[in-house]
Design an enzyme around this catalytic site. Sequence first.
Site, PDB file in Angstrom:
ATOM      1  N   THR A  36      19.230 -18.969  40.303  1.00 12.24           N
ATOM      2  CA  THR A  36      18.081 -18.175  40.000  1.00 12.24           C
ATOM      3  C   THR A  36      16.911 -18.936  40.140  1.00 12.24           C
ATOM      4  OG1 THR A  36      18.182 -19.381  37.675  1.00 12.24           O
ATOM      5  CG2 THR A  36      19.752 -17.525  37.905  1.00 12.24           C
ATOM      6  N   THR A 130      22.272 -26.692  22.595  1.00 10.29           N
ATOM      7  CA  THR A 130      21.022 -27.137  22.147  1.00 10.29           C
ATOM      8  C   THR A 130      20.740 -27.570  20.751  1.00 10.29           C
ATOM      9  OG1 THR A 130      18.624 -26.304  22.125  1.00 10.29           O
ATOM     10  CG2 THR A 130      20.320 -24.716  22.551  1.00 10.29           C
ATOM     11  N   ASP A 131      19.776 -28.345  20.475  1.00 12.31           N
ATOM     12  CA  ASP A 131      19.522 -28.161  18.739  1.00 12.31           C
ATOM     13  C   ASP A 131      18.654 -26.988  18.500  1.00 12.31           C
ATOM     14  OD1 ASP A 131      17.027 -28.860  20.118  1.00 12.31           O
ATOM     15  OD2 ASP A 131      16.511 -30.681  19.247  1.00 12.31           O
ATOM     16  N   GLU A 132      18.245 -26.124  19.202  1.00  9.83           N
ATOM     17  CA  GLU A 132      17.599 -25.068  18.877  1.00  9.83           C
ATOM     18  C   GLU A 132      18.207 -24.244  18.108  1.00  9.83           C
ATOM     19  OE1 GLU A 132      14.545 -23.807  21.511  1.00  9.83           O
ATOM     20  OE2 GLU A 132      14.386 -25.404  22.686  1.00  9.83           O
ATOM     21  N   TYR A 155      16.391 -16.951  22.952  1.00 12.06           N
ATOM     22  CA  TYR A 155      17.136 -18.072  23.661  1.00 12.06           C
ATOM     23  C   TYR A 155      18.077 -18.813  22.553  1.00 12.06           C
ATOM     24  CZ  TYR A 155      17.874 -22.930  25.299  1.00 12.06           C
ATOM     25  OH  TYR A 155      18.584 -24.131  25.440  1.00 12.06           O
ATOM     26  N   LYS A 159      22.270 -18.888  22.555  1.00 14.96           N
ATOM     27  CA  LYS A 159      22.806 -20.324  22.700  1.00 14.96           C
ATOM     28  C   LYS A 159      24.003 -20.395  21.353  1.00 14.96           C
ATOM     29  CE  LYS A 159      22.910 -23.300  25.226  1.00 14.96           C
ATOM     30  NZ  LYS A 159      23.693 -23.454  26.692  1.00 14.96           N
TER      31      LYS A 159
HETATM   32  P1  NAD Z   1      17.767 -24.842  33.977  1.00 22.06           P
HETATM   33  O1  NAD Z   1      17.356 -23.418  33.739  1.00 22.06           O
HETATM   34  O2  NAD Z   1      17.097 -25.914  34.724  1.00 22.06           O
HETATM   35  O3  NAD Z   1      19.149 -24.743  34.953  1.00 22.06           O
HETATM   36  C1  NAD Z   1      20.248 -23.468  34.557  1.00 22.06           C
HETATM   37  C2  NAD Z   1      21.089 -23.487  35.734  1.00 22.06           C
HETATM   38  O4  NAD Z   1      22.060 -22.258  35.600  1.00 22.06           O
HETATM   39  C3  NAD Z   1      20.291 -22.877  37.094  1.00 22.06           C
HETATM   40  O5  NAD Z   1      20.591 -23.705  38.271  1.00 22.06           O
HETATM   41  C4  NAD Z   1      20.473 -21.521  37.147  1.00 22.06           C
HETATM   42  O6  NAD Z   1      20.620 -21.017  38.520  1.00 22.06           O
HETATM   43  C5  NAD Z   1      22.117 -21.518  36.545  1.00 22.06           C
HETATM   44  N1  NAD Z   1      22.256 -20.190  36.003  1.00 22.06           N
HETATM   45  C6  NAD Z   1      21.672 -19.331  35.218  1.00 22.06           C
HETATM   46  N2  NAD Z   1      22.309 -18.253  35.095  1.00 22.06           N
HETATM   47  C7  NAD Z   1      23.588 -18.220  35.792  1.00 22.06           C
HETATM   48  C8  NAD Z   1      24.502 -17.498  35.972  1.00 22.06           C
HETATM   49  N3  NAD Z   1      24.592 -16.060  35.433  1.00 22.06           N
HETATM   50  N4  NAD Z   1      25.663 -17.863  36.656  1.00 22.06           N
HETATM   51  C9  NAD Z   1      25.473 -18.969  37.350  1.00 22.06           C
HETATM   52  N5  NAD Z   1      24.496 -19.864  37.068  1.00 22.06           N
HETATM   53  C10 NAD Z   1      23.580 -19.444  36.382  1.00 22.06           C
HETATM   54  O7  NAD Z   1      18.329 -25.230  32.365  1.00 22.06           O
HETATM   55  P2  NAD Z   1      18.352 -26.893  31.865  1.00 22.06           P
HETATM   56  O8  NAD Z   1      17.375 -27.251  31.253  1.00 22.06           O
HETATM   57  O9  NAD Z   1      19.056 -27.680  33.180  1.00 22.06           O
HETATM   58  O10 NAD Z   1      19.642 -26.565  31.084  1.00 22.06           O
HETATM   59  C11 NAD Z   1      20.961 -26.611  31.174  1.00 22.06           C
HETATM   60  C12 NAD Z   1      21.723 -26.491  29.925  1.00 22.06           C
HETATM   61  O11 NAD Z   1      21.490 -27.478  28.983  1.00 22.06           O
HETATM   62  C13 NAD Z   1      21.636 -25.059  29.316  1.00 22.06           C
HETATM   63  O12 NAD Z   1      22.748 -24.355  28.978  1.00 22.06           O
HETATM   64  C14 NAD Z   1      20.625 -25.484  28.113  1.00 22.06           C
HETATM   65  O13 NAD Z   1      20.569 -24.453  27.187  1.00 22.06           O
HETATM   66  C15 NAD Z   1      21.048 -26.835  27.896  1.00 22.06           C
HETATM   67  N6  NAD Z   1      20.033 -27.768  27.142  1.00 22.06           N
HETATM   68  C16 NAD Z   1      18.853 -27.901  27.890  1.00 22.06           C
HETATM   69  C17 NAD Z   1      18.012 -28.656  27.132  1.00 22.06           C
HETATM   70  C18 NAD Z   1      16.620 -28.985  27.612  1.00 22.06           C
HETATM   71  O14 NAD Z   1      15.764 -29.622  27.333  1.00 22.06           O
HETATM   72  N7  NAD Z   1      16.466 -28.232  28.837  1.00 22.06           N
HETATM   73  C19 NAD Z   1      18.140 -29.305  25.942  1.00 22.06           C
HETATM   74  C20 NAD Z   1      19.543 -29.139  25.308  1.00 22.06           C
HETATM   75  C21 NAD Z   1      20.269 -28.413  26.078  1.00 22.06           C
HETATM   76  P1  TYD Z   2       9.134 -26.212  26.314  1.00 23.92           P
HETATM   77  O1  TYD Z   2       9.259 -27.235  27.217  1.00 23.92           O
HETATM   78  O2  TYD Z   2       8.881 -24.960  26.557  1.00 23.92           O
HETATM   79  O3  TYD Z   2      10.783 -26.471  25.287  1.00 23.92           O
HETATM   80  P2  TYD Z   2      11.037 -25.862  23.834  1.00 23.92           P
HETATM   81  O4  TYD Z   2      10.484 -24.497  23.524  1.00 23.92           O
HETATM   82  O5  TYD Z   2      12.614 -25.663  24.148  1.00 23.92           O
HETATM   83  O6  TYD Z   2      10.961 -26.863  22.997  1.00 23.92           O
HETATM   84  O7  TYD Z   2       8.159 -26.542  24.968  1.00 23.92           O
HETATM   85  C1  TYD Z   2       7.815 -27.919  24.411  1.00 23.92           C
HETATM   86  C2  TYD Z   2       6.978 -27.681  23.404  1.00 23.92           C
HETATM   87  O8  TYD Z   2       5.627 -27.443  23.745  1.00 23.92           O
HETATM   88  C3  TYD Z   2       7.212 -26.341  22.320  1.00 23.92           C
HETATM   89  O9  TYD Z   2       6.670 -26.760  21.148  1.00 23.92           O
HETATM   90  C4  TYD Z   2       6.046 -25.324  23.108  1.00 23.92           C
HETATM   91  C5  TYD Z   2       4.845 -26.280  23.749  1.00 23.92           C
HETATM   92  N1  TYD Z   2       4.388 -25.731  24.793  1.00 23.92           N
HETATM   93  C6  TYD Z   2       2.927 -25.556  24.801  1.00 23.92           C
HETATM   94  O10 TYD Z   2       2.268 -26.004  23.900  1.00 23.92           O
HETATM   95  N2  TYD Z   2       2.574 -24.906  25.864  1.00 23.92           N
HETATM   96  C7  TYD Z   2       3.172 -24.732  27.118  1.00 23.92           C
HETATM   97  O11 TYD Z   2       2.640 -24.371  27.973  1.00 23.92           O
HETATM   98  C8  TYD Z   2       4.650 -24.933  27.118  1.00 23.92           C
HETATM   99  C9  TYD Z   2       5.325 -24.188  28.228  1.00 23.92           C
HETATM  100  C10 TYD Z   2       5.091 -25.463  25.911  1.00 23.92           C
END
Ligand code: NAD
Ligand code: TYD
Length: 349
Positions: A36, A130-132, A155, A159
């Site tokens: 994506t 996620t913790d969310e 979101y 999850k």
């Molecule tokens: P990201 O958006 O960077 O990557 C997601 C990946 O999934 C992408 O490469 C995308 O192409 C692929 N994808 C999406 N839909 C798909 C589908 N239908 N089929 C196959 N592939 C698909 O996300 P991330 O930040 O790397 O998060 C990865 C995982 O970790 C997620 O499940 C997210 O909920 C979880 N997570 C993320 C965070 C964070 O801070 N980013 C924290 C805790 C948990």
């Molecule tokens: P984000 O990185 O989107 O992660 P999450 O919403 O999953 O915690 O955002 C982190 C924090 O920063 C969240 O409290 C929202 C805030 N935020 C801004 O204030 N401005 C922005 O443009 C973005 C993307 C996030």
Amino acid sequence: MHILITGGAGFIGSHVVRHLLNTYPSYTITNLDKLTYAGNLANLKDVDGSPNYRFVKGDITDAAFLAKLFAENRFDGVIHLAAESHVDRSIASPVEFVLANVLGTVNLLNAARVSWDGDFEGKRFYHVSTDEVYGTLGREGMFTETTPYDPHSPYSASKASSDHFVRAFSDTYGLPVVISNCSNNYGSCQFPEKLIPLFINNIRHGKPLPVYGKGENVRDWLWVVDHARAIDVIYHQGKSGETYNIGGHNEWTNIDLIKLLCGIMDRKLVREPGTSASLITYVTDRAGHDLRYAIDASKLQRDLGWVPSLTFEEGLEQTVDWYLSNQEWLDEVTSGAYQRYYEEMYAGR
Ligand code: NAD
Ligand code: TYD
């Protein structure tokens, strides 16, 4: 050992793929990703040629495709990261999150169940969450593994739903599952829609830094490589059916984090102190914005011995260095569709 990693071209997934390839040269890793907007094979160009690594482009919402993939391969384990991951996009397009995160996860669980056909010896389905899902905290307390689910954004609701399906497949079919719920990650290769890389990119271009509300929301930040290390430990040593919280005991209000980041950017770009902070612009708050996340990771530390390896100041500095030495990566992912996204997401704020 043949492990299927989903979402391996994304931010966290690419670090997990690299970590496992480097740590376990005898393993075969198949990376399944739809590519994506958030998936980017450039995130893995250093390991792309490894003989024990293979990339498969595909969509986890496509059950027939998954059935074929599992029939053609004998996966010992699945580490499932593929998801739509950005809260703001989930507010704009909730149905996409139900498809990828709920339907996609159920399809994957089902494909593993059918393929393993009751022979679960040595098998593992690891769901990365996620913790969310726990909702929001007030000023006090932390999320533990027994905190009731209370998601507020599309979101986090998607999850939470996927976590419930993972546990349902364990209870109903005996699928050997493990779940981890991690706090906010930061590091290299994060798509610049999330706070830290978005602000680094805007500072680079002298664009406003859109702080939601008063910037008082609190997030608990963990370096992505430490998340990948935790996933390794839990995949190999975690108990089947268990949940592990992952976090760095590292809470920051958004505004304090942004000021720290601005100071680092001024120094690295050799600009007058205060230049980056002058871009801070308070904008309309995110709808349903959770006030505070904080993870109690003591179970993971006590039972499996995992601890974070870096302080936040070290990790943030390294992260800024990576984005500034990989500006072509930022330019590439912020060209084209990103401009339209940015306009739609921030114009009316
Ligand atoms: P990201 O958006 O960077 O990557 C997601 C990946 O999934 C992408 O490469 C995308 O192409 C692929 N994808 C999406 N839909 C798909 C589908 N239908 N089929 C196959 N592939 C698909 O996300 P991330 O930040 O790397 O998060 C990865 C995982 O970790 C997620 O499940 C997210 O909920 C979880 N997570 C993320 C965070 C964070 O801070 N980013 C924290 C805790 C948990
Ligand atoms: P984000 O990185 O989107 O992660 P999450 O919403 O999953 O915690 O955002 C982190 C924090 O920063 C969240 O409290 C929202 C805030 N935020 C801004 O204030 N401005 C922005 O443009 C973005 C993307 C996030």
